[in-house]
Write a protein that holds these residues in place. Structure first.
Motif, PDB file in Angstrom:
ATOM      1  N   ALA A   1      -5.303   3.380 -18.227  1.00 54.72           N
ATOM      2  CA  ALA A   1      -6.024   2.149 -17.874  1.00 54.72           C
ATOM      3  C   ALA A   1      -5.344   1.393 -16.743  1.00 54.72           C
ATOM      4  O   ALA A   1      -6.014   0.894 -15.831  1.00 54.72           O
ATOM      5  CB  ALA A   1      -6.167   1.255 -19.109  1.00 54.72           C
ATOM      6  N   SER A   2      -4.014   1.289 -16.771  1.00 53.56           N
ATOM      7  CA  SER A   2      -3.334   0.529 -15.716  1.00 53.56           C
ATOM      8  C   SER A   2      -3.445   1.239 -14.370  1.00 53.56           C
ATOM      9  O   SER A   2      -3.597   0.587 -13.333  1.00 53.56           O
ATOM     10  CB  SER A   2      -1.866   0.271 -16.080  1.00 53.56           C
ATOM     11  OG  SER A   2      -1.124   1.477 -16.126  1.00 53.56           O
ATOM     12  N   ALA A   3      -3.397   2.565 -14.357  1.00 52.93           N
ATOM     13  CA  ALA A   3      -3.557   3.319 -13.111  1.00 52.93           C
ATOM     14  C   ALA A   3      -4.969   3.126 -12.566  1.00 52.93           C
ATOM     15  O   ALA A   3      -5.155   2.887 -11.367  1.00 52.93           O
ATOM     16  CB  ALA A   3      -3.262   4.794 -13.329  1.00 52.93           C
ATOM     17  N   ASN A   4      -5.961   3.211 -13.430  1.00 52.99           N
ATOM     18  CA  ASN A   4      -7.343   3.000 -12.991  1.00 52.99           C
ATOM     19  C   ASN A   4      -7.565   1.569 -12.497  1.00 52.99           C
ATOM     20  O   ASN A   4      -8.286   1.357 -11.522  1.00 52.99           O
ATOM     21  CB  ASN A   4      -8.328   3.349 -14.106  1.00 52.99           C
ATOM     22  CG  ASN A   4      -8.539   4.841 -14.203  1.00 52.99           C
ATOM     23  OD1 ASN A   4      -8.839   5.502 -13.214  1.00 52.99           O
ATOM     24  ND2 ASN A   4      -8.378   5.383 -15.390  1.00 52.99           N
ATOM     25  N   ASP A   5      -6.926   0.606 -13.138  1.00 51.63           N
ATOM     26  CA  ASP A   5      -7.006  -0.780 -12.670  1.00 51.63           C
ATOM     27  C   ASP A   5      -6.442  -0.883 -11.255  1.00 51.63           C
ATOM     28  O   ASP A   5      -7.060  -1.484 -10.374  1.00 51.63           O
ATOM     29  CB  ASP A   5      -6.244  -1.706 -13.626  1.00 51.63           C
ATOM     30  CG  ASP A   5      -6.167  -3.137 -13.117  1.00 51.63           C
ATOM     31  OD1 ASP A   5      -7.190  -3.673 -12.638  1.00 51.63           O
ATOM     32  OD2 ASP A   5      -5.060  -3.731 -13.187  1.00 51.63           O
ATOM     33  N   ALA A   6      -5.274  -0.290 -11.028  1.00 49.84           N
ATOM     34  CA  ALA A   6      -4.641  -0.345  -9.701  1.00 49.84           C
ATOM     35  C   ALA A   6      -5.512   0.343  -8.651  1.00 49.84           C
ATOM     36  O   ALA A   6      -5.662  -0.158  -7.535  1.00 49.84           O
ATOM     37  CB  ALA A   6      -3.255   0.289  -9.754  1.00 49.84           C
ATOM     38  N   ILE A   7      -6.094   1.459  -8.992  1.00 51.54           N
ATOM     39  CA  ILE A   7      -6.953   2.195  -8.062  1.00 51.54           C
ATOM     40  C   ILE A   7      -8.219   1.387  -7.762  1.00 51.54           C
ATOM     41  O   ILE A   7      -8.601   1.218  -6.599  1.00 51.54           O
ATOM     42  CB  ILE A   7      -7.289   3.585  -8.622  1.00 51.54           C
ATOM     43  CG1 ILE A   7      -6.038   4.464  -8.604  1.00 51.54           C
ATOM     44  CG2 ILE A   7      -8.428   4.242  -7.844  1.00 51.54           C
ATOM     45  CD1 ILE A   7      -6.125   5.714  -9.455  1.00 51.54           C
ATOM     46  N   ASN A   8      -8.863   0.857  -8.791  1.00 48.31           N
ATOM     47  CA  ASN A   8     -10.098   0.091  -8.596  1.00 48.31           C
ATOM     48  C   ASN A   8      -9.856  -1.186  -7.794  1.00 48.31           C
ATOM     49  O   ASN A   8     -10.621  -1.516  -6.894  1.00 48.31           O
ATOM     50  CB  ASN A   8     -10.750  -0.238  -9.937  1.00 48.31           C
ATOM     51  CG  ASN A   8     -11.302   0.986 -10.615  1.00 48.31           C
ATOM     52  OD1 ASN A   8     -11.662   1.966  -9.973  1.00 48.31           O
ATOM     53  ND2 ASN A   8     -11.345   0.949 -11.933  1.00 48.31           N
ATOM     54  N   TYR A   9      -8.784  -1.901  -8.111  1.00 46.85           N
ATOM     55  CA  TYR A   9      -8.457  -3.128  -7.384  1.00 46.85           C
ATOM     56  C   TYR A   9      -8.147  -2.808  -5.922  1.00 46.85           C
ATOM     57  O   TYR A   9      -8.640  -3.477  -5.011  1.00 46.85           O
ATOM     58  CB  TYR A   9      -7.267  -3.844  -8.048  1.00 46.85           C
ATOM     59  CG  TYR A   9      -6.910  -5.134  -7.361  1.00 46.85           C
ATOM     60  CD1 TYR A   9      -7.627  -6.305  -7.614  1.00 46.85           C
ATOM     61  CD2 TYR A   9      -5.857  -5.192  -6.448  1.00 46.85           C
ATOM     62  CE1 TYR A   9      -7.306  -7.493  -6.981  1.00 46.85           C
ATOM     63  CE2 TYR A   9      -5.537  -6.379  -5.807  1.00 46.85           C
ATOM     64  CZ  TYR A   9      -6.259  -7.524  -6.078  1.00 46.85           C
ATOM     65  OH  TYR A   9      -5.937  -8.696  -5.437  1.00 46.85           O
ATOM     66  N   THR A  10      -7.358  -1.783  -5.710  1.00 48.15           N
ATOM     67  CA  THR A  10      -6.990  -1.390  -4.351  1.00 48.15           C
ATOM     68  C   THR A  10      -8.215  -0.974  -3.552  1.00 48.15           C
ATOM     69  O   THR A  10      -8.364  -1.351  -2.386  1.00 48.15           O
ATOM     70  CB  THR A  10      -5.954  -0.250  -4.378  1.00 48.15           C
ATOM     71  OG1 THR A  10      -4.774  -0.724  -5.038  1.00 48.15           O
ATOM     72  CG2 THR A  10      -5.603   0.236  -2.985  1.00 48.15           C
ATOM     73  N   TRP A  11      -9.093  -0.193  -4.174  1.00 52.28           N
ATOM     74  CA  TRP A  11     -10.309   0.230  -3.464  1.00 52.28           C
ATOM     75  C   TRP A  11     -11.108  -0.998  -3.027  1.00 52.28           C
ATOM     76  O   TRP A  11     -11.551  -1.091  -1.889  1.00 52.28           O
ATOM     77  CB  TRP A  11     -11.150   1.149  -4.345  1.00 52.28           C
ATOM     78  CG  TRP A  11     -12.323   1.696  -3.597  1.00 52.28           C
ATOM     79  CD1 TRP A  11     -13.594   1.192  -3.572  1.00 52.28           C
ATOM     80  CD2 TRP A  11     -12.332   2.826  -2.724  1.00 52.28           C
ATOM     81  NE1 TRP A  11     -14.396   1.949  -2.748  1.00 52.28           N
ATOM     82  CE2 TRP A  11     -13.637   2.958  -2.218  1.00 52.28           C
ATOM     83  CE3 TRP A  11     -11.362   3.750  -2.328  1.00 52.28           C
ATOM     84  CZ2 TRP A  11     -14.011   3.971  -1.333  1.00 52.28           C
ATOM     85  CZ3 TRP A  11     -11.729   4.760  -1.450  1.00 52.28           C
ATOM     86  CH2 TRP A  11     -13.031   4.861  -0.971  1.00 52.28           C
ATOM     87  N   LYS A  12     -11.275  -1.933  -3.931  1.00 50.05           N
ATOM     88  CA  LYS A  12     -12.061  -3.139  -3.642  1.00 50.05           C
ATOM     89  C   LYS A  12     -11.449  -3.926  -2.478  1.00 50.05           C
ATOM     90  O   LYS A  12     -12.172  -4.385  -1.585  1.00 50.05           O
ATOM     91  CB  LYS A  12     -12.120  -4.018  -4.898  1.00 50.05           C
ATOM     92  CG  LYS A  12     -12.853  -5.315  -4.727  1.00 50.05           C
ATOM     93  CD  LYS A  12     -12.829  -6.097  -6.026  1.00 50.05           C
ATOM     94  CE  LYS A  12     -13.192  -7.533  -5.781  1.00 50.05           C
ATOM     95  NZ  LYS A  12     -12.991  -8.350  -6.969  1.00 50.05           N
ATOM     96  N   VAL A  13     -10.140  -4.070  -2.472  1.00 50.92           N
ATOM     97  CA  VAL A  13      -9.471  -4.891  -1.467  1.00 50.92           C
ATOM     98  C   VAL A  13      -9.320  -4.162  -0.128  1.00 50.92           C
ATOM     99  O   VAL A  13      -9.485  -4.770   0.933  1.00 50.92           O
ATOM    100  CB  VAL A  13      -8.077  -5.338  -1.984  1.00 50.92           C
ATOM    101  CG1 VAL A  13      -7.250  -6.001  -0.904  1.00 50.92           C
ATOM    102  CG2 VAL A  13      -8.240  -6.268  -3.181  1.00 50.92           C
ATOM    103  N   THR A  14      -9.031  -2.872  -0.149  1.00 50.98           N
ATOM    104  CA  THR A  14      -8.700  -2.170   1.091  1.00 50.98           C
ATOM    105  C   THR A  14      -9.859  -1.376   1.694  1.00 50.98           C
ATOM    106  O   THR A  14      -9.800  -1.026   2.873  1.00 50.98           O
ATOM    107  CB  THR A  14      -7.513  -1.208   0.885  1.00 50.98           C
ATOM    108  OG1 THR A  14      -7.868  -0.211  -0.089  1.00 50.98           O
ATOM    109  CG2 THR A  14      -6.263  -1.960   0.440  1.00 50.98           C
TER     110      THR A  14
END
Length: 165
Positions: A96-109
């Motif tokens: 879950a934490s890895a997916n959170d980091a990936i999803n947040y990063t995708w949204k921002v970058t």
């Protein structure tokens, strides 16, 4: 839990392919760096096992570079060249934490270009700027420095959100 950088990189490449918003190798390196920094700041542990090095155009994980260098600066449009164990389902087993980091990063970058992300990684006081020297492009960027930098970024974002309330 920490993962091989290749797994996190593959998650971004897969998402880019699925959404028709392909990433280049340089953008991929910065996305993995951002996700790693976000994960360090939010969860207190590294997202990837490998260390980032300070190269001319920003933070780089050598494994990602060597895996995707055949694309040069072109968009990564498929994964046909990856070894089978990497291709088959590694990204589906992310926590879950890895997916959170990936999803947040995708949204921002996602809206930013590789050059914009590279310039961002070069800002004065950034972890890259603290260790980069043109004479030696393999200086390791310490996770403690990345964590502190991203904690400041996340604190600023939280503060900005509170100001809008």
């Amino acid at each position: 839990m920490s993962y091989p950088a290749s797994v996190i990189a593959q998650a971004f490449v897969e998402r880019g392919i699925q959404e028709g918003r392909f990433v280049t190798q340089m953008k991929l390196q910065k996305m993995v760096y951002f996700a790693h920094g976000y994960h360090l700041a939010k969860y207190g542990e590294p997202l990837i096992i490998e260390k980032f090095e300070a190269w001319k155009f920003g933070p780089v994980v050598q494994d990602i570079y060597h895996t995707y260098k055949l694309y040069g600066s072109d968009p990564i449009t498929d994964l046909y060249f990856l070894e089978e164990p990497v291709k088959e389902g590694w990204t589906k087993s992310l926590g879950a934490s890895a997916n959170d980091a990936i999803n947040y990063t995708w949204k921002v970058t996602d809206p930013l270009s590789a050059n914009e992300l590279s310039r961002w990684s070069h800002l004065d006081g950034s972890p890259w700027a603290k260790v980069y020297t043109p004479e030696q492009s393999s200086n390791v960027i310490p996770d403690d420095s990345i964590k502190a930098y991203f904690q400041n970024i996340l604190a600023e974002k939280t503060h900005e959100g509170a100001d809008k309330s």
